[in-house]
Design a protein around this motif. Structure first.
Motif, PDB file in Angstrom:
ATOM      1  N   GLY A 231      -5.618  -2.324  -3.924  1.00 54.59           N
ATOM      2  CA  GLY A 231      -4.680  -1.880  -2.903  1.00 54.59           C
ATOM      3  C   GLY A 231      -3.495  -2.791  -2.699  1.00 54.59           C
ATOM      4  N   LYS A 232      -3.627  -4.074  -3.043  1.00 53.79           N
ATOM      5  CA  LYS A 232      -2.529  -5.009  -2.771  1.00 53.79           C
ATOM      6  C   LYS A 232      -1.373  -4.874  -3.750  1.00 53.79           C
ATOM      7  CE  LYS A 232      -4.354  -8.982  -5.293  1.00 53.79           C
ATOM      8  NZ  LYS A 232      -4.766 -10.361  -5.202  1.00 53.79           N
ATOM      9  N   TYR A 233      -1.561  -4.212  -4.880  1.00 54.39           N
ATOM     10  CA  TYR A 233      -0.491  -4.053  -5.856  1.00 54.39           C
ATOM     11  C   TYR A 233       0.372  -2.852  -5.494  1.00 54.39           C
ATOM     12  CZ  TYR A 233      -3.489  -7.155  -8.492  1.00 54.39           C
ATOM     13  OH  TYR A 233      -4.264  -8.215  -8.870  1.00 54.39           O
ATOM     14  N   PRO A 234       1.701  -3.007  -5.490  1.00 55.82           N
ATOM     15  CA  PRO A 234       2.563  -1.869  -5.167  1.00 55.82           C
ATOM     16  C   PRO A 234       2.569  -0.848  -6.302  1.00 55.82           C
ATOM     17  CG  PRO A 234       3.884  -3.774  -5.748  1.00 55.82           C
ATOM     18  CD  PRO A 234       2.449  -4.229  -5.716  1.00 55.82           C
ATOM     19  N   VAL A 235       2.823   0.410  -5.952  1.00 55.18           N
ATOM     20  CA  VAL A 235       2.892   1.495  -6.932  1.00 55.18           C
ATOM     21  C   VAL A 235       4.341   1.607  -7.400  1.00 55.18           C
ATOM     22  CG1 VAL A 235       2.552   3.949  -7.320  1.00 55.18           C
ATOM     23  CG2 VAL A 235       1.010   2.723  -5.806  1.00 55.18           C
ATOM     24  N   PRO A 236       4.598   1.405  -8.706  1.00 58.46           N
ATOM     25  CA  PRO A 236       5.974   1.575  -9.193  1.00 58.46           C
ATOM     26  C   PRO A 236       6.336   3.054  -9.288  1.00 58.46           C
ATOM     27  CG  PRO A 236       4.534   0.976 -10.996  1.00 58.46           C
ATOM     28  CD  PRO A 236       3.702   0.938  -9.743  1.00 58.46           C
ATOM     29  N   VAL A 237       7.539   3.391  -8.846  1.00 59.18           N
ATOM     30  CA  VAL A 237       8.004   4.777  -8.886  1.00 59.18           C
ATOM     31  C   VAL A 237       9.029   4.894 -10.013  1.00 59.18           C
ATOM     32  CG1 VAL A 237       9.120   6.626  -7.593  1.00 59.18           C
ATOM     33  CG2 VAL A 237       7.631   5.004  -6.412  1.00 59.18           C
ATOM     34  N   PRO A 238       8.742   5.667 -11.071  1.00 55.07           N
ATOM     35  CA  PRO A 238       9.693   5.790 -12.180  1.00 55.07           C
ATOM     36  C   PRO A 238      10.916   6.613 -11.788  1.00 55.07           C
ATOM     37  CG  PRO A 238       7.804   7.204 -12.552  1.00 55.07           C
ATOM     38  CD  PRO A 238       7.509   6.415 -11.316  1.00 55.07           C
ATOM     39  N   SER A 239      11.957   6.504 -12.598  1.00 54.72           N
ATOM     40  CA  SER A 239      13.159   7.287 -12.315  1.00 54.72           C
ATOM     41  C   SER A 239      12.844   8.766 -12.525  1.00 54.72           C
ATOM     42  CB  SER A 239      14.303   6.856 -13.231  1.00 54.72           C
ATOM     43  OG  SER A 239      13.937   7.073 -14.583  1.00 54.72           O
ATOM     44  N   GLY A 240      13.441   9.614 -11.712  1.00 49.44           N
ATOM     45  CA  GLY A 240      13.166  11.046 -11.778  1.00 49.44           C
ATOM     46  C   GLY A 240      12.121  11.495 -10.774  1.00 49.44           C
TER      47      GLY A 240
ATOM     48  N   ARG B  68     -13.919   0.386   6.687  1.00 42.23           N
ATOM     49  CA  ARG B  68     -13.311   1.686   6.359  1.00 42.23           C
ATOM     50  C   ARG B  68     -11.829   1.529   6.008  1.00 42.23           C
ATOM     51  NH1 ARG B  68     -13.180   6.884   5.459  1.00 42.23           N
ATOM     52  NH2 ARG B  68     -11.693   8.164   6.565  1.00 42.23           N
ATOM     53  N   ALA B  69     -11.100   0.730   6.772  1.00 46.56           N
ATOM     54  CA  ALA B  69      -9.673   0.547   6.503  1.00 46.56           C
ATOM     55  C   ALA B  69      -9.462  -0.126   5.151  1.00 46.56           C
ATOM     56  CB  ALA B  69      -9.027  -0.282   7.609  1.00 46.56           C
ATOM     57  N   ARG B  70     -10.313  -1.089   4.798  1.00 43.37           N
ATOM     58  CA  ARG B  70     -10.159  -1.777   3.514  1.00 43.37           C
ATOM     59  C   ARG B  70     -10.517  -0.863   2.343  1.00 43.37           C
ATOM     60  NH1 ARG B  70      -8.719  -6.765   3.533  1.00 43.37           N
ATOM     61  NH2 ARG B  70      -9.635  -7.268   1.519  1.00 43.37           N
ATOM     62  N   THR B  71     -11.507   0.021   2.510  1.00 39.84           N
ATOM     63  CA  THR B  71     -11.836   0.945   1.420  1.00 39.84           C
ATOM     64  C   THR B  71     -10.750   2.010   1.252  1.00 39.84           C
ATOM     65  OG1 THR B  71     -13.183   2.304   2.899  1.00 39.84           O
ATOM     66  CG2 THR B  71     -14.334   0.644   1.613  1.00 39.84           C
ATOM     67  N   MET B  72     -10.205   2.481   2.366  1.00 44.44           N
ATOM     68  CA  MET B  72      -9.143   3.487   2.279  1.00 44.44           C
ATOM     69  C   MET B  72      -7.836   2.887   1.758  1.00 44.44           C
ATOM     70  SD  MET B  72     -10.626   6.198   2.841  1.00 44.44           S
ATOM     71  CE  MET B  72      -9.227   7.271   2.732  1.00 44.44           C
ATOM     72  N   TRP B  73      -7.683   1.589   1.853  1.00 41.52           N
ATOM     73  CA  TRP B  73      -6.512   0.883   1.331  1.00 41.52           C
ATOM     74  C   TRP B  73      -6.410   1.088  -0.176  1.00 41.52           C
ATOM     75  CZ3 TRP B  73      -6.518  -5.130   0.757  1.00 41.52           C
ATOM     76  CH2 TRP B  73      -5.247  -5.580   0.433  1.00 41.52           C
ATOM     77  N   GLY B  74      -7.469   0.785  -0.912  1.00 38.67           N
ATOM     78  CA  GLY B  74      -7.474   0.961  -2.367  1.00 38.67           C
ATOM     79  C   GLY B  74      -7.473   2.419  -2.779  1.00 38.67           C
ATOM     80  N   THR B  75      -8.207   3.245  -2.035  1.00 37.42           N
ATOM     81  CA  THR B  75      -8.267   4.670  -2.361  1.00 37.42           C
ATOM     82  C   THR B  75      -6.898   5.325  -2.219  1.00 37.42           C
ATOM     83  OG1 THR B  75     -10.555   4.766  -1.618  1.00 37.42           O
ATOM     84  CG2 THR B  75      -9.388   6.852  -1.771  1.00 37.42           C
ATOM     85  N   THR B  76      -6.202   5.020  -1.126  1.00 39.29           N
ATOM     86  CA  THR B  76      -4.880   5.598  -0.889  1.00 39.29           C
ATOM     87  C   THR B  76      -3.894   5.144  -1.950  1.00 39.29           C
ATOM     88  OG1 THR B  76      -5.337   5.630   1.477  1.00 39.29           O
ATOM     89  CG2 THR B  76      -3.054   5.883   0.809  1.00 39.29           C
ATOM     90  N   ARG B  77      -3.960   3.872  -2.338  1.00 44.67           N
ATOM     91  CA  ARG B  77      -3.075   3.359  -3.382  1.00 44.67           C
ATOM     92  C   ARG B  77      -3.319   4.105  -4.700  1.00 44.67           C
ATOM     93  NH1 ARG B  77      -2.423   1.466  -8.495  1.00 44.67           N
ATOM     94  NH2 ARG B  77      -0.807  -0.090  -8.643  1.00 44.67           N
ATOM     95  N   SER B  78      -4.591   4.336  -5.042  1.00 45.63           N
ATOM     96  CA  SER B  78      -4.920   5.060  -6.277  1.00 45.63           C
ATOM     97  C   SER B  78      -4.448   6.511  -6.217  1.00 45.63           C
ATOM     98  CB  SER B  78      -6.427   5.021  -6.540  1.00 45.63           C
ATOM     99  OG  SER B  78      -6.833   3.714  -6.819  1.00 45.63           O
ATOM    100  N   LEU B  79      -4.601   7.158  -5.067  1.00 44.92           N
ATOM    101  CA  LEU B  79      -4.156   8.545  -4.932  1.00 44.92           C
ATOM    102  C   LEU B  79      -2.633   8.655  -5.052  1.00 44.92           C
ATOM    103  CD1 LEU B  79      -6.472   9.799  -2.049  1.00 44.92           C
ATOM    104  CD2 LEU B  79      -6.615  10.383  -4.461  1.00 44.92           C
ATOM    105  N   ILE B  80      -1.906   7.688  -4.481  1.00 45.11           N
ATOM    106  CA  ILE B  80      -0.442   7.692  -4.592  1.00 45.11           C
ATOM    107  C   ILE B  80      -0.030   7.459  -6.048  1.00 45.11           C
ATOM    108  CG2 ILE B  80       1.658   6.460  -3.934  1.00 45.11           C
ATOM    109  CD1 ILE B  80       0.309   5.973  -1.191  1.00 45.11           C
TER     110      ILE B  80
END
Length: 177
Positions: free
Chosen positions: A5-14, A60-72
Motif C-alpha cells: 500500500g505504501k507504493y504510489p500507483v503510476p498513471v500512464p499517459s492516456g 482493517r484500515a491497514r488491510t484495506m490500504w493494500g487492497t485499495t492500492r491493488s484495486l486502483i
C-alpha cells in the motif's frame, strides 16, 4: 505483513482519474471503470501518481490500504492495456466458436453449450481449440474464464476438457492389467 500500500500507483499517459465523493473513476482507451472506496482509506491524486493511505492504525484500515492500492492499480492497467486469459480445449470433437453474441462450445455432451458474452468482454477463437477472453476489468475477465472452464474442467487421466494456457494438469496413471 505486506507493505504494498505504501507504493504510489503510476498513471500512464492516456488515462485520466477523477474523484467524486468516495468514488474513483478511471477513463482510458479501453473504457471506464469505477471503484467505490471504503471509509478506511484516503486516496490522493498527485499529478501522474495516486497515493493511498490508511485513516486509522487498526487492522482493517491497514488491510484495506493494500487492497485499495491493488484495486486502483488493476483499474489503471485495465483501462490502458487490458487483461487477457487464454484457454485451450483438449479432446476429440471438442471445439469452440463465436456466433453473434454467444460463445458456442461442443464439449462432448449431447448438446452444444451457448454462453452469452457479457458486456465489456471480448471473446475470440483463433482456432477451434483456443479461446481468448479479453477485457478491462480483471475480476470480470477471470470470472468469465472460470465459468467457461467449469462447463468441462480438465480431467487427470487423458487431459480432456477446458484448461488455462499456463495451467499444468497432474496426470494420473490409468488402471493396469
Amino acid at each position: 505483513m505486506s507493505r504494498v500500500g505504501k507504493y504510489p500507483v503510476p498513471v500512464p499517459s492516456g488515462v485520466t482519474l477523477a474523484m467524486a465523493g468516495r468514488t474513483l473513476t478511471a477513463k482510458g482507451k479501453l473504457g471506464e471503470l469505477k471503484l467505490d472506496l471504503t471509509d478506511d482509506v484516503d486516496v490522493e491524486i498527485k499529478g501522474n501518481e495516486v497515493a493511498v493511505s490508511p485513516r486509522r492504525t487498526d487492522r482493517r484500515a491497514r488491510t484495506m490500504w493494500g487492497t485499495t492500492r491493488s484495486l486502483i492499480n488493476q483499474m489503471v492497467t485495465g483501462v490502458s492495456t487490458g487483461f487477457v486469459k487464454a484457454m485451450e480445449i483438449n479432446g476429440t470433437g471438442y471445439r469452440a466458436a463465436v456466433q453473434g453474441s454467444d460463445l458456442v462450445l461442443n464439449l462432448g455432451y449431447s448438446h452444444e453449450i451457448r454462453y452469452p458474452i457479457p458486456q465489456g468482454i471480448k471473446i475470440t477463437c483463433e482456432r477451434p481449440t483456443a479461446i481468448k477472453v479479453e477485457g478491462s476489468d480483471k475480476r470480470q475477465v477471470g470470472q468469465v474464464a472460470a465459468e467457461i472452464r467449469a462447463y468441462r474442467g480438465p480431467e487427470p487421466y487423458k487431459g480432456k476438457g477446458v484448461r488455462y494456457d499456463n495451467e499444468q494438469i497432474l496426470r494420473k496413471e490409468g488402471k493396469k492389467k
